[in-house]
Design an enzyme around this catalytic site. Structure first.
Site, mmCIF file in Angstrom:
data_model
loop_
_atom_site.group_PDB
_atom_site.id
_atom_site.type_symbol
_atom_site.label_atom_id
_atom_site.label_comp_id
_atom_site.label_asym_id
_atom_site.label_seq_id
_atom_site.Cartn_x
_atom_site.Cartn_y
_atom_site.Cartn_z
ATOM 1 N N GLU A 39 52.460 58.447 97.004
ATOM 2 C CA GLU A 39 51.453 59.481 97.257
ATOM 3 C C GLU A 39 51.963 60.900 97.061
ATOM 4 O O GLU A 39 51.162 61.823 96.920
ATOM 5 C CB GLU A 39 50.865 59.324 98.654
ATOM 6 N N HIS A 68 47.497 62.044 100.780
ATOM 7 C CA HIS A 68 47.607 62.895 99.597
ATOM 8 C C HIS A 68 47.188 62.173 98.308
ATOM 9 O O HIS A 68 47.298 62.737 97.221
ATOM 10 C CB HIS A 68 49.033 63.424 99.434
#
Length: 168
Positions: A39, A68
């Site tokens: 991520e 994210h």
């Protein structure tokens, strides 16, 4: 089956480190599958097509994400098209990508489930990870899977422990 789960790989430096150590580590430890949390694999944060492809080309079988995962809109098409790059399932069906994939190793199949916690991540809009886990585990059983891996991206240790105990 020997499975290696790699925590959050951060930026190009983290990707480069994975390149240096993963091939030999896999060989020395007879690793059959590699799941990497990607991520933040792009410089700054989030994931790009380039950082995801880089990790997949190094031998990752699946990439998971967290809060994210949807940071970079340019990543959405790749996330939507990929069979093995995941974002937390409980971020919603209206978001690009998915939070479940099957890995087929011939003699055995594994399911990878990606979920997000809610505590301290209120802005993510994640729904209940426990309900999502129940639904996806049922799907994995219907798919005839014997090995189910859950990457739970959460901030609070208490929430991580609660889901772990719930799923155990």
């Amino acid at each position: 089956m020997r499975i290696l789960a790699v925590g959050d790989v951060c930026g190009s430096k983290g990707c480069e480190y994975v390149r240096k150590v993963l091939p030999a580590f896999k060989k020395q430890n007879n690793i059959d599958a590699v799941i990497i949390n990607a991520e933040n694999s792009a410089d700054g944060n989030g994931t790009t097509k380039e950082s995801a492809e880089y990790l997949l080309n190094l031998g990752a079988n699946a990439l998971t994400g967290g809060n994210h995962s949807l940071r970079r809109e340019e990543f959405y098409d790749f996330l939507e098209q990929s069979d093995c790059v995941l974002r937390p399932h409980n971020l919603g069906d209206d978001k690009p990508g998915k939070g479940y994939c099957l890995l087929d190793f011939g003699r055995v199949r594994a399911a990878v489930i990606n979920l997000s916690g809610k505590i301290y991540l209120e802005k993510s809009g994640a729904s209940c990870p426990f309900k999502s886990a129940d639904r996806l585990i049922e799907k994995a059983k219907e798919d005839g899977v014997k090995i189910i891996l859950v990457d739970f991206h959460a901030e609070a240790t208490s929430e991580k422990r609660a889901l772990a105990m719930y799923l155990d």
